[in-house]
Design an enzyme around this catalytic site. Structure first.
Site, short mmCIF file in Angstrom:
data_model
loop_
_atom_site.label_atom_id
_atom_site.label_comp_id
_atom_site.label_asym_id
_atom_site.label_seq_id
_atom_site.Cartn_x
_atom_site.Cartn_y
_atom_site.Cartn_z
N TYR A 1 0.84 -1.20 0.00
CA TYR A 1 0.00 0.00 0.00
C TYR A 1 0.87 1.25 0.00
O TYR A 1 1.94 1.26 0.63
CB TYR A 1 -0.86 0.05 1.26
CG TYR A 1 -2.04 -0.88 1.26
CD1 TYR A 1 -3.26 -0.47 0.72
CD2 TYR A 1 -1.96 -2.13 1.84
CE1 TYR A 1 -4.36 -1.32 0.75
CE2 TYR A 1 -3.07 -2.98 1.88
CZ TYR A 1 -4.26 -2.56 1.32
OH TYR A 1 -5.35 -3.39 1.35
N TYR B 1 -0.89 -9.99 0.59
CA TYR B 1 0.20 -9.44 1.41
C TYR B 1 0.23 -10.04 2.80
O TYR B 1 -0.80 -10.47 3.32
CB TYR B 1 0.13 -7.91 1.46
CG TYR B 1 -1.15 -7.32 2.03
CD1 TYR B 1 -1.34 -7.19 3.41
CD2 TYR B 1 -2.16 -6.86 1.19
CE1 TYR B 1 -2.50 -6.63 3.92
CE2 TYR B 1 -3.33 -6.30 1.69
CZ TYR B 1 -3.49 -6.19 3.07
OH TYR B 1 -4.63 -5.65 3.57
N ARG C 1 -3.14 -11.98 3.66
CA ARG C 1 -4.46 -11.56 3.21
C ARG C 1 -4.68 -12.06 1.79
O ARG C 1 -3.79 -11.96 0.94
CB ARG C 1 -4.58 -10.03 3.15
CG ARG C 1 -4.60 -9.23 4.42
CD ARG C 1 -5.72 -9.46 5.38
NE ARG C 1 -7.02 -9.92 4.93
CZ ARG C 1 -8.02 -9.14 4.51
NH1 ARG C 1 -7.87 -7.84 4.40
NH2 ARG C 1 -9.18 -9.66 4.16
N HIS D 1 -7.52 -8.47 -2.42
CA HIS D 1 -8.80 -7.80 -2.14
C HIS D 1 -8.75 -6.33 -2.49
O HIS D 1 -7.67 -5.74 -2.60
CB HIS D 1 -9.19 -7.96 -0.67
CG HIS D 1 -8.21 -7.31 0.26
ND1 HIS D 1 -7.06 -7.94 0.69
CD2 HIS D 1 -8.18 -6.08 0.83
CE1 HIS D 1 -6.37 -7.12 1.48
NE2 HIS D 1 -7.03 -5.98 1.58
N HIS E 1 -10.66 -2.77 -1.06
CA HIS E 1 -11.55 -2.20 -0.03
C HIS E 1 -12.58 -1.29 -0.71
O HIS E 1 -12.23 -0.52 -1.61
CB HIS E 1 -10.74 -1.36 0.95
CG HIS E 1 -9.77 -2.17 1.77
ND1 HIS E 1 -10.09 -2.66 3.01
CD2 HIS E 1 -8.50 -2.56 1.52
CE1 HIS E 1 -9.04 -3.32 3.51
NE2 HIS E 1 -8.07 -3.29 2.62
FE LIG Z 1 -6.21 -4.43 2.76
#
Ligand SMILES: [Fe+3]
Lengths: 193, 240
Positions: free
Chosen positions: B106, B145, B155, B158, B160
């Protein structure tokens, strides 16, 4: 109106995670040049600032730690108790050093409810963050207002003895304190809105 | 006629206290939420005008690119509709999305993952639905990640989603997953939802009918926000 319409299931919530600023407040974390402005920076862009109040506070976890990796959103009426789709929404995060949030806004008026009864002045507050599988919702009422006849506070009183977690304390002229406790003895009352 | 939100069915939502998801332990409130019928506060809400949306806001492959260099990764379309629980499409709903880049990183100061930042990818987009409740994003397939939970866990891929409908009571924050991702089944955030069908509804499906139109893999993710119903006051139906 037919009563036999199929009711689909609402899409379930998932946590907003720790990086929600990227989508909701990119300019606030220096992701510049994608969106002109973050939304909800000013709840009432066209109103007079001399009438504004400040609501300040922190959000505490079960260890009593004040959190800063969260997002707060508020929705409220204007000073006359009128909701309008163009204004009254704010979105903000606590300061990363002081862990305090500051909402600079109009104090809402008494609100005419859909059943014709009045609701005491209040602001709907929601909290999203990592560790919260669903957004939490609560309401901010104001110390010093007539709260006796408020329909929601009456409902809350049916199941909780103490509704003080929903009432912002007046700590100075036009300054209110509203701390939020996610867990513990002082756990804030949250609403299934 | 008075329209109020139909009651939220908490059985199709995640459990707030879900110890397998470690961060929930100190944050999930212990007491039950207070239920009540909608008031004017929850049935109203902010409405965002289409003019806030810039031309590239829903194209994450271009909205942060420098000198027209595309971000690394494979380009995908994520599309679908937003409707209410009675299948009425919702026009004018605001969708905001955020995601990791192709390497699972991110663009955020709190992301400690050692994967590389992509200088041409911010990972944010937004869109306001059209008259049929339709939305579309062009983006990069996000990578899975690692994150600390029970040791290091991964995870699933995905995106959000944050959605505003017509009223604050319809507000939804969720995540979209990708059909076929083997990490979905072991994810504690997914598993905080016990209802199988509800869990399934978060998994987007590969839409092969669009293979030839834009030469991009397309994933379909439909979102359902709360519906409104007539409400009763003092044992009498309003407005009839
Ligand atoms: Fe996330």
């Amino acid at each position: 109106m037919s009563d036999i319409k199929t009711v689909l299931d609402e899409t379930p919530f998932q946590t907003a995670g720790p990086f929600l600023h990227i989508g909701c407040l990119p300019n606030a974390i220096n992701i510049e040049g994608v969106f002109d402005n973050d939304l909800g920076v000013k709840p009432f862009a066209n109103k007079h600032y001399d009438k504004f109040i400040t609501i300040t506070g922190s959000v505490f976890d079960g260890d009593g730690k004040a959190l800063d990796d969260i997002m707060l959103e508020t929705w409220q009426s204007d000073e006359n108790g009128v909701y309008s789709p163009e204004s009254g929404f704010a979105r903000f995060v606590p300061n990363s050093l002081t862990k305090k949030f500051n909402l600079y806004t109009l104090k809402p008026g008494f609100i005419n409810n859909i059943d014709g009864k009045a609701q005491s002045p209040h602001i709907l507050l929601s909290i999203s963050s990592r560790g919260l599988n669903m957004t939490l919702n609560t309401r901010i009422y104001f110390e010093g207002d007539d709260l006796i006849n408020d329909p929601l506070l009456s409902i809350v009183k049916n199941s909780r003895n103490d509704v003080s977690s929903l009432i912002a304390k007046k700590i100075d002229e036009d300054i209110y304190l509203f701390d939020i406790f996610l867990q513990g003895d002082k756990e804030t009352i949250f609403l299934d809105i | 006629m008075v329209e109020a939100l139909i009651k939220r069915n908490l059985k199709t939502h995640p459990q707030l206290n879900f110890p397998d998801y470690k961060s929930s332990r100190l944050r999930a409130p212990k007491n039950k939420k207070i239920s009540f019928s909608s008031t004017s506060t929850e049935i109203s809400g902010p409405v965002f005008k289409k003019d806030i949306i810039g031309k590239l806001d829903n194209d994450l492959t271009l909205n942060f690119s420098k000198n027209n260099i595309l971000p690394i990764g494979h380009k995908i379309i994520v599309f679908g509709t937003i409707s209410d629980q009675f299948a009425n499409p919702i026009e004018g709903a605001l969708i905001e999305i955020w995601q990791a880049n192709a390497a699972g990183k991110y663009l955020h100061h709190n992301d400690n993952n050692t994967a590389p930042v992509d200088p041409n990818f911010a990972g944010c987009g937004r869109y306001i639905t059209s008259s049929k409740g339709y939305y579309e994003f062009i983006t990069i397939q996000p990578g899975p990640y690692p994150y600390p939970n029970r040791g290091i866990e991964w995870r699933p891929m995905h995106i959000h989603f944050s959605v505003f409908g017509k009223s604050f009571g319809q507000r939804l924050i969720t995540q979209m997953y990708f059909e076929g991702d083997p990490l979905i089944n072991s994810c504690p955030m997914v598993n905080s939802i016990s209802d199988k069908k509800a869990k399934q509804s978060l998994i987007s499906t590969l839409d092969t009918s669009r293979y030839n139109t834009k030469k991009l893999l397309s994933y379909k993710f439909d979102i359902i926000l709360r519906g409104t119903n007539q409400t009763f006051f003092e044992n009498r139906k309003e407005g009839l």
